[in-house]
Design a protein around this motif. Structure first.
Motif, mmCIF file in Angstrom:
data_model
loop_
_atom_site.group_PDB
_atom_site.id
_atom_site.type_symbol
_atom_site.label_atom_id
_atom_site.label_comp_id
_atom_site.label_asym_id
_atom_site.label_seq_id
_atom_site.Cartn_x
_atom_site.Cartn_y
_atom_site.Cartn_z
ATOM 1 N N VAL A 150 -7.108 -3.551 30.927
ATOM 2 C CA VAL A 150 -8.115 -4.437 31.512
ATOM 3 C C VAL A 150 -9.322 -3.650 32.002
ATOM 4 O O VAL A 150 -10.464 -3.940 31.646
ATOM 5 C CB VAL A 150 -7.514 -5.256 32.682
ATOM 6 N N GLU A 151 -9.052 -2.613 32.813
ATOM 7 C CA GLU A 151 -10.158 -1.830 33.364
ATOM 8 C C GLU A 151 -9.655 -0.547 34.005
ATOM 9 O O GLU A 151 -8.491 -0.431 34.378
ATOM 10 C CB GLU A 151 -10.908 -2.646 34.426
ATOM 11 N N GLY A 194 -10.533 1.982 37.299
ATOM 12 C CA GLY A 194 -11.217 1.835 38.574
ATOM 13 C C GLY A 194 -10.767 2.854 39.596
ATOM 14 O O GLY A 194 -10.282 3.934 39.252
#
Length: 245
Positions: free
Chosen positions: A115-116, A118
């Motif tokens: 998804v990402e 971070g």
């Protein structure tokens, strides 16, 4: 000669720069890019190798947008890799060992995607978020088994402590079995879990499961949603405020 020397130096510098760029590009190309399932496998291995850690979480259930019950919370710890201790605000709840959950998520019946990338807001550690969607038939089968097991637990319990079931109890149990069979015949399940992983330590920090149920009861279409959030922290006994997020 000086002119040749200067140009030769420039040429050498250029060659060094180009060679360095090629080397760096080569390292980048040769370095394997981790796929979503790779992250889950590494997080599972990291958790399995951790002697001690703690966790807290909560579960809530909604029907047609309305809360069916007050969300119940739980907390627990793992010691000596496998010793699981859990306390919960619910009278009866079933919990899986966190590493067993990770092992389940890395199976072939889950489709995974990144998804990402971070940062963890507490520690600023680099993280990656992975989303895992369970195949619909697998999710349905898993929940069918869980619901049947729960009914079996009720069936063997004695409501009044008399040592035997009353006629009323047997009739109510039969009705419950019939209702469950009818519900399972129309049951549809979709389930996904998001996992946040510390990319340096290869440890899961948070799991968020979202499961939707759709079925018919007495000819009426019913929809339910189950949400479970699980935070893991204090790996090897080191205190963490991760659960406050």
């Amino acid at each position: 000669m000086k002119w040749l020397s200067k140009n030769r130096k420039k040429a050498l510098v250029s060659i060094v720069v180009i060679a360095s760029s090629i080397a760096l590009a080569g390292c980048s190309i040769m370095k394997p890019r981790l796929e979503a399932k790779d992250w889950i496998s590494l997080a599972y291995a990291g958790l399995e190798a951790t002697d001690h850690y703690e966790f807290t979480g909560s579960t809530s259930i909604e029907a047609d947008g309305y809360s069916m019950m007050k969300p119940f919370t739980f907390q627990g710890k793992v010691t000596d890799h496998n010793q699981l201790t859990v306390q919960s605000s619910a009278e009866k709840s079933q919990y899986s060992h966190p590493s067993q959950i990770l092992r389940q998520l890395k199976a072939d019946n889950y489709e995974a995607s990144i998804v990402e990338f971070g940062k963890d807001p507490e520690t600023s550690a680099s993280t990656v978020k992975i989303k895992l969607d369970e195949l619909s038939e697998s999710a349905k089968k898993r929940w069918e088994e869980q619901l049947k097991d729960q009914l079996k637990e009720i069936a063997v319990s004695l409501p009044d402590g008399s040592g035997s079931h009353t006629k009323e109890w047997e009739e109510e149990l039969k009705r419950s079995e019939e209702q469950l069979a009818a519900m399972l015949g129309t049951l549809q399940v979709s389930s996904s879990t998001a996992v946040v992983i510390d990319t340096a330590r290869m440890l899961p920090l948070k799991l968020n499961e979202y499961t939707q149920f759709q079925y018919e009861r007495d000819g009426k279409l019913m929809k339910e949603v189950r949400r479970t959030v699980l935070h893991l922290h204090s790996f090897d006994g080191r205190a963490s405020n991760a659960m406050q997020r």
